[in-house]
Design a protein around this motif. Sequence first.
Motif, PDB file in Angstrom:
ATOM      1  N   LEU A 152     -11.560  19.671   9.083  1.00  0.00           N
ATOM      2  CA  LEU A 152     -12.953  19.620   8.637  1.00  0.00           C
ATOM      3  C   LEU A 152     -13.851  18.882   9.622  1.00  0.00           C
ATOM      4  O   LEU A 152     -15.052  19.112   9.643  1.00  0.00           O
ATOM      5  CB  LEU A 152     -13.052  18.940   7.261  1.00  0.00           C
ATOM      6  N   PHE A 153     -13.266  17.983  10.399  1.00  0.00           N
ATOM      7  CA  PHE A 153     -14.043  17.203  11.368  1.00  0.00           C
ATOM      8  C   PHE A 153     -13.144  16.892  12.547  1.00  0.00           C
ATOM      9  O   PHE A 153     -12.004  16.489  12.367  1.00  0.00           O
ATOM     10  CB  PHE A 153     -14.521  15.889  10.725  1.00  0.00           C
ATOM     11  N   HIS A 154     -13.682  17.082  13.746  1.00  0.00           N
ATOM     12  CA  HIS A 154     -12.959  16.712  14.957  1.00  0.00           C
ATOM     13  C   HIS A 154     -13.988  16.335  16.007  1.00  0.00           C
ATOM     14  O   HIS A 154     -14.948  17.075  16.226  1.00  0.00           O
ATOM     15  CB  HIS A 154     -12.088  17.859  15.470  1.00  0.00           C
ATOM     16  N   CYS A 155     -13.785  15.191  16.627  1.00  0.00           N
ATOM     17  CA  CYS A 155     -14.726  14.711  17.638  1.00  0.00           C
ATOM     18  C   CYS A 155     -13.963  13.911  18.683  1.00  0.00           C
ATOM     19  O   CYS A 155     -13.164  13.037  18.334  1.00  0.00           O
ATOM     20  CB  CYS A 155     -15.777  13.823  16.970  1.00  0.00           C
ATOM     21  N   HIS A 194     -17.544  14.659   2.354  1.00  0.00           N
ATOM     22  CA  HIS A 194     -16.871  13.378   2.585  1.00  0.00           C
ATOM     23  C   HIS A 194     -16.320  13.320   4.009  1.00  0.00           C
ATOM     24  O   HIS A 194     -16.432  12.306   4.688  1.00  0.00           O
ATOM     25  CB  HIS A 194     -15.719  13.171   1.592  1.00  0.00           C
ATOM     26  N   ALA A 195     -15.715  14.419   4.440  1.00  0.00           N
ATOM     27  CA  ALA A 195     -15.144  14.468   5.790  1.00  0.00           C
ATOM     28  C   ALA A 195     -16.232  14.257   6.839  1.00  0.00           C
ATOM     29  O   ALA A 195     -16.045  13.494   7.793  1.00  0.00           O
ATOM     30  CB  ALA A 195     -14.429  15.794   6.022  1.00  0.00           C
ATOM     31  N   TRP A 196     -17.352  14.930   6.657  1.00  0.00           N
ATOM     32  CA  TRP A 196     -18.445  14.791   7.614  1.00  0.00           C
ATOM     33  C   TRP A 196     -18.968  13.355   7.646  1.00  0.00           C
ATOM     34  O   TRP A 196     -19.164  12.778   8.720  1.00  0.00           O
ATOM     35  CB  TRP A 196     -19.587  15.761   7.286  1.00  0.00           C
ATOM     36  N   MET A 197     -19.188  12.760   6.477  1.00  0.00           N
ATOM     37  CA  MET A 197     -19.718  11.388   6.421  1.00  0.00           C
ATOM     38  C   MET A 197     -18.742  10.391   7.040  1.00  0.00           C
ATOM     39  O   MET A 197     -19.145   9.510   7.798  1.00  0.00           O
ATOM     40  CB  MET A 197     -20.058  11.005   4.981  1.00  0.00           C
ATOM     41  N   LEU A 198     -17.457  10.532   6.733  1.00  0.00           N
ATOM     42  CA  LEU A 198     -16.450   9.636   7.313  1.00  0.00           C
ATOM     43  C   LEU A 198     -16.362   9.806   8.829  1.00  0.00           C
ATOM     44  O   LEU A 198     -16.315   8.822   9.572  1.00  0.00           O
ATOM     45  CB  LEU A 198     -15.079   9.924   6.706  1.00  0.00           C
ATOM     46  N   GLY A 199     -16.312  11.054   9.267  1.00  0.00           N
ATOM     47  CA  GLY A 199     -16.226  11.313  10.700  1.00  0.00           C
ATOM     48  C   GLY A 199     -17.439  10.778  11.443  1.00  0.00           C
ATOM     49  O   GLY A 199     -17.303  10.151  12.506  1.00  0.00           O
ATOM     50  N   ALA A 200     -18.618  11.006  10.886  1.00  0.00           N
ATOM     51  CA  ALA A 200     -19.852  10.520  11.516  1.00  0.00           C
ATOM     52  C   ALA A 200     -19.872   8.991  11.551  1.00  0.00           C
ATOM     53  O   ALA A 200     -20.296   8.387  12.546  1.00  0.00           O
ATOM     54  CB  ALA A 200     -21.069  11.061  10.778  1.00  0.00           C
ATOM     55  N   ARG A 201     -19.397   8.362  10.478  1.00  0.00           N
ATOM     56  CA  ARG A 201     -19.342   6.891  10.417  1.00  0.00           C
ATOM     57  C   ARG A 201     -18.406   6.355  11.510  1.00  0.00           C
ATOM     58  O   ARG A 201     -18.749   5.411  12.229  1.00  0.00           O
ATOM     59  CB  ARG A 201     -18.861   6.444   9.044  1.00  0.00           C
TER      60      ARG A 201
END
Length: 162
Positions: A62-65, A32-39
Amino acid sequence: MDAAPRPALDELIAEVFAQEERLQFTEFSHEHAWMLGARLRESALERGQAITIDIALGEQRLFHCALPGTSAHNDVWIERKKRTVREFGASSYLVGLRFPILDNHVLEHAPWMDPMQFSGHGGGFPLAIRGVGVVGTIAVSGLPHEVDHALIVEALSEHLGA
């Protein structure tokens, strides 16, 4: 933050509270974290927005960009917004809107709050599981704080179909 007339402020508080009630998960995972972050990343790139995005489950990132045009200063804002969400169990925007009403201070000027640790600006949002409570945070920094908040709400709405 600018002071709004009380009826308009009450309406905005109700709207943000309703967003938090509506945008809850039944489960939350690394995927979920990856999908939300990518979105969020793709949306910002399409719009030419310079933002930093952070998603955490508890204390685990879990995600940082960080997109071009941001700086390490955005990471400082991210941490302040995340701390606010964890401390109050609500979005940093909602906390900032409510604080003057509840405590007669702007969050950053309250004598018992460290303004370098907390922020009443939008861009920090609770990741909540319905029936469980807040399990993590999603934070955005780089744009006016209302826009940071709106980007999170948009991404969560699309992800959850809510």
